[in-house]
Design an enzyme around this catalytic site. Structure first.
Site, mmCIF file in Angstrom:
data_model
loop_
_atom_site.group_PDB
_atom_site.id
_atom_site.type_symbol
_atom_site.label_atom_id
_atom_site.label_comp_id
_atom_site.label_asym_id
_atom_site.label_seq_id
_atom_site.Cartn_x
_atom_site.Cartn_y
_atom_site.Cartn_z
ATOM 1 N N TYR A 78 -78.879 101.768 -90.332
ATOM 2 C CA TYR A 78 -78.916 100.395 -89.799
ATOM 3 C C TYR A 78 -79.296 100.401 -88.320
ATOM 4 O O TYR A 78 -80.205 99.694 -87.887
ATOM 5 C CB TYR A 78 -77.551 99.744 -90.008
ATOM 6 C CG TYR A 78 -77.512 98.277 -89.611
ATOM 7 C CD1 TYR A 78 -78.055 97.297 -90.436
ATOM 8 C CD2 TYR A 78 -76.938 97.871 -88.407
ATOM 9 C CE1 TYR A 78 -78.015 95.948 -90.080
ATOM 10 C CE2 TYR A 78 -76.894 96.535 -88.049
ATOM 11 C CZ TYR A 78 -77.431 95.583 -88.887
ATOM 12 O OH TYR A 78 -77.394 94.249 -88.533
ATOM 13 N N LYS A 111 -82.662 98.891 -86.588
ATOM 14 C CA LYS A 111 -82.558 97.745 -85.677
ATOM 15 C C LYS A 111 -83.091 98.087 -84.288
ATOM 16 O O LYS A 111 -83.657 97.234 -83.612
ATOM 17 C CB LYS A 111 -81.107 97.248 -85.603
ATOM 18 C CG LYS A 111 -80.641 96.574 -86.893
ATOM 19 C CD LYS A 111 -81.427 95.290 -87.176
ATOM 20 C CE LYS A 111 -80.978 94.607 -88.435
ATOM 21 N NZ LYS A 111 -81.702 93.353 -88.694
#
Ligand SMILES: NC(=O)c1ccc[n+]([C@@H]2O[C@H](COP(=O)([O-])OP(=O)(O)OC[C@H]3O[C@@H](n4cnc5c(N)ncnc54)[C@H](O)[C@@H]3O)[C@@H](O)[C@H]2O)c1
Length: 243
Positions: A148, A152
């Site tokens: 993640y 990001k």
């Protein structure tokens, strides 16, 4: 509410819930027509069945979208990449499938949709705005979130890279970096009092964000009021990134 998007069409991914749905609400409230994209067809139907300003499309963004996906949505001048997934697991247990899916949804889909959007806009003489939904984890890592946080932070740099290349064409590219916002993504965590309190202790404003607060910033960045802003990644995080 103002009508900053009267006559405009926006394509919003992740539109079946949370921040994406709040963005649809905000943009249509300001006069836009919205093409709402998500893999969750029943939630899309439930939310938008009676909304004249919204057409919806079921689409699994872990697979590459068709070449004409954006062009076939009409005269789209705003693209909001809000779809995202978080697969929590200790690094050593993180499966290749989860890694690939996280990269596909959080990074490759915004990349591919932006390419299509830009081709479409250039065909119309340029102009338009892209807003990506990054995260405080674009800036800081969290345990058990390796894929993640990597995707990001890469999305943050993609935002800046696109902004540089597209500025001469009048296409602005910006992002928000939400802090912990009350959506399905973290419902389990927020409902556990101990974990919720630990999380809130890191938020100077001592509360979770609301999806509408993220949507308000997305709408600003997509609007002409942000006409001299490109390549910006705006934290909407109750002060989390001040530390
Ligand atoms: N909620 C937070 O605290 C928070 C914090 C920082 C960043 N974000 C980011 O905000 C964005 C929106 O998340 P949210 O909090 O609203 O979560 P959410 O889970 O409520 O919404 C995500 C939406 O994306 C859709 N989606 C997931 N995988 C998809 C796929 N393969 N194809 C199409 N659609 C897919 C889901 O169906 C869902 O409607 C995400 O990019 C997330 O990473 C959220």
């Amino acid at each position: 509410m103002t009508e900053r998007f009267l006559g405009a069409t926006a394509l919003v991914t992740g539109a079946a819930g949370g921040i994406g749905a709040a963005v649809v609400e905000r943009l249509t409230g300001e006069g836009a027509r919205v093409v709402a994209v998500d893999r969750d067809a029943s939630a899309l139907a439930e939310l938008y069945r009676h909304r004249d300003a919204v057409t919806w499309r079921e689409c699994d963004l872990s697979e590459p979208v068709r070449d004409d996906f954006v062009a076939s949505a009409g005269d789209v001048s705003v693209l909001v990449n809000a779809a995202g997934i978080l697969r929590r697991s200790p690094f050593l247990d993180h499966s290749l499938t989860d890694w690939r899916e996280t990269c596909a949804v959080n990074l490759s889909a915004p990349h591919r949709l932006a390419q299509q959007f830009v081709r479409h806009r250039l065909g119309l003489g340029g102009g338009g705005a892209i807003v990506n939904v990054c995260s405080i984890e674009s800036f800081t890592a969290a345990p058990e979130h390796a894929a993640y946080t990597v995707t990001k932070s890469a999305l943050m740099m993609l935002t800046k890279a696109f902004a540089l290349e597209l500025a001469p064409h009048g296409i602005r590219v910006n992002a928000i970096a939400p802090g912990v916002t009350a959506t399905n993504m973290n419902a389990a965590l927020r409902s556990d009092p101990e974990r919720a309190a630990r999380l809130l202790s890191g938020v100077p404003m001592r509360r979770f964000g609301a999806p509408r607060e993220q949507a308000a910033t997305v709408a600003f960045l997509a609007s002409d009021e942000a006409s001299y802003i490109t390549g910006a990644v705006v934290p909407v995080d109750g002060g989390w990134l001040t530390r």
